[in-house]
Write a protein that holds these residues in place. Structure first.
Motif, PDB file in Angstrom:
ATOM      1  N   ALA A  16      -7.736 -43.836 -31.197  1.00  0.00           N
ATOM      2  CA  ALA A  16      -7.540 -44.715 -32.385  1.00  0.00           C
ATOM      3  C   ALA A  16      -9.030 -45.213 -33.159  1.00  0.00           C
ATOM      4  O   ALA A  16      -9.037 -45.074 -34.322  1.00  0.00           O
ATOM      5  N   MET A  45      -1.557 -39.744 -35.553  1.00  0.00           N
ATOM      6  CA  MET A  45      -0.922 -40.953 -35.039  1.00  0.00           C
ATOM      7  C   MET A  45       0.318 -41.147 -34.459  1.00  0.00           C
ATOM      8  O   MET A  45       0.458 -41.895 -33.650  1.00  0.00           O
ATOM      9  N   VAL A  46       1.240 -40.138 -34.754  1.00  0.00           N
ATOM     10  CA  VAL A  46       2.180 -40.168 -33.751  1.00  0.00           C
ATOM     11  C   VAL A  46       2.197 -39.819 -32.171  1.00  0.00           C
ATOM     12  O   VAL A  46       2.349 -40.425 -31.381  1.00  0.00           O
ATOM     13  N   SER A  49      -0.009 -42.626 -30.804  1.00  0.00           N
ATOM     14  CA  SER A  49       1.098 -43.928 -30.283  1.00  0.00           C
ATOM     15  C   SER A  49       1.624 -43.523 -28.813  1.00  0.00           C
ATOM     16  O   SER A  49       1.937 -44.582 -28.097  1.00  0.00           O
ATOM     17  N   ILE A  83       9.004 -45.311 -29.457  1.00  0.00           N
ATOM     18  CA  ILE A  83       7.878 -45.688 -30.123  1.00  0.00           C
ATOM     19  C   ILE A  83       7.248 -44.618 -31.092  1.00  0.00           C
ATOM     20  O   ILE A  83       6.860 -44.915 -32.479  1.00  0.00           O
ATOM     21  N   ALA A  84       7.086 -43.504 -30.780  1.00  0.00           N
ATOM     22  CA  ALA A  84       6.536 -42.463 -31.536  1.00  0.00           C
ATOM     23  C   ALA A  84       7.572 -42.298 -32.667  1.00  0.00           C
ATOM     24  O   ALA A  84       7.233 -41.859 -33.855  1.00  0.00           O
ATOM     25  N   LEU A  86       9.869 -44.091 -33.814  1.00  0.00           N
ATOM     26  CA  LEU A  86       9.565 -45.157 -34.993  1.00  0.00           C
ATOM     27  C   LEU A  86       8.360 -45.298 -35.775  1.00  0.00           C
ATOM     28  O   LEU A  86       8.452 -45.401 -37.010  1.00  0.00           O
ATOM     29  N   VAL A  87       7.256 -44.876 -35.045  1.00  0.00           N
ATOM     30  CA  VAL A  87       6.033 -44.687 -36.088  1.00  0.00           C
ATOM     31  C   VAL A  87       6.260 -43.567 -37.032  1.00  0.00           C
ATOM     32  O   VAL A  87       5.857 -43.738 -38.252  1.00  0.00           O
ATOM     33  N   PHE A  88       6.725 -42.429 -36.615  1.00  0.00           N
ATOM     34  CA  PHE A  88       7.183 -41.319 -37.433  1.00  0.00           C
ATOM     35  C   PHE A  88       7.934 -41.635 -38.656  1.00  0.00           C
ATOM     36  O   PHE A  88       7.687 -41.516 -39.690  1.00  0.00           O
ATOM     37  N   TYR A  91       6.461 -45.173 -40.613  1.00  0.00           N
ATOM     38  CA  TYR A  91       5.164 -45.353 -41.181  1.00  0.00           C
ATOM     39  C   TYR A  91       4.597 -43.812 -41.815  1.00  0.00           C
ATOM     40  O   TYR A  91       4.372 -43.868 -42.928  1.00  0.00           O
ATOM     41  N   VAL A  92       4.720 -42.993 -40.872  1.00  0.00           N
ATOM     42  CA  VAL A  92       4.041 -41.604 -41.351  1.00  0.00           C
ATOM     43  C   VAL A  92       4.816 -40.970 -42.314  1.00  0.00           C
ATOM     44  O   VAL A  92       4.323 -40.646 -43.519  1.00  0.00           O
TER      45      VAL A  92
END
Length: 178
Positions: A16, A45-46, A49, A83-84, A86-88, A91-92
């Motif tokens: 990061a 990012m995925v 995370s 969590i990955a 959710l991030v994808f 956010y992504v």
């Protein structure tokens, strides 16, 4: 097992920090070398995370539960995947969909109204300014009818030929070309 978790946590945090500080430099240095790995959900990012959550969850579960190593690894992996995802999805993907470009093609200028900034002679070139989006753009221009267009004259772009705007005077009273 704890060494694996600490390594994942540290690696994720290091990734990061490095991606924030050196992200553009590394991207330009590799110049698309890893594009063949480009799957929609395998964004850096995925992945970072997921690795970070796997390490952090593993450390916490090892210290605060009496579960076996297999259970800790399994639950950490499930948490990392959740969590990955959710991030994808939160956010992504929305950020990819919101990207806008301010680029334009010179061919799109046909029909646009502008103003002469550098006078255009009968058989030569001048410059016109055209409002485009939130800003102005200036281009080399020539007169379509081969007449002199003084600075400040309102014009309309009729055609684009070899990167040069072909313009004509705008009739201010009627709002159309002369």
């Amino acid at each position: 097992m704890e060494t694996l978790f600490w390594s994942c946590l540290a690696g994720g945090i290091l990734f990061a920090v490095v991606s924030v500080v050196l992200g553009d430099l590394v991207s330009h240095a590799l110049d698309g070398l890893l594009d063949f790995l480009s799957v929609d959900f395998l964004k850096p990012m995925v992945i970072a995370s997921a690795v970070t959550v796997f390490g952090g969850a593993g450390i916490l579960l090892t210290h605060y539960t009496s579960w076996s190593n297999a259970a800790v690894v399994l639950i950490s992996a499930v948490l990392a995947i959740v969590i990955a995802a959710l991030v994808f999805f939160f956010y992504v993907k929305p950020m990819n969909n919101s990207e806008n470009s301010t680029a334009y093609s010179i061919r799109e200028l046909s029909g646009r109204i502008g103003e002469v900034t550098i006078p255009i002679p009968e058989s030569g070139f001048g410059e016109v300014m055209i409002k485009l989006g939130a800003g102005n753009t200036v281009h080399i221009a020539s007169s379509l009818e081969r007449c002199v267009l003084a600075a400040g004259t309102r014009i309309v772009v009729v055609d684009v030929h070899d990167g040069v705007l072909r313009v004509t005077k705008l009739d201010e009273k009627r709002g159309d070309v002369v």
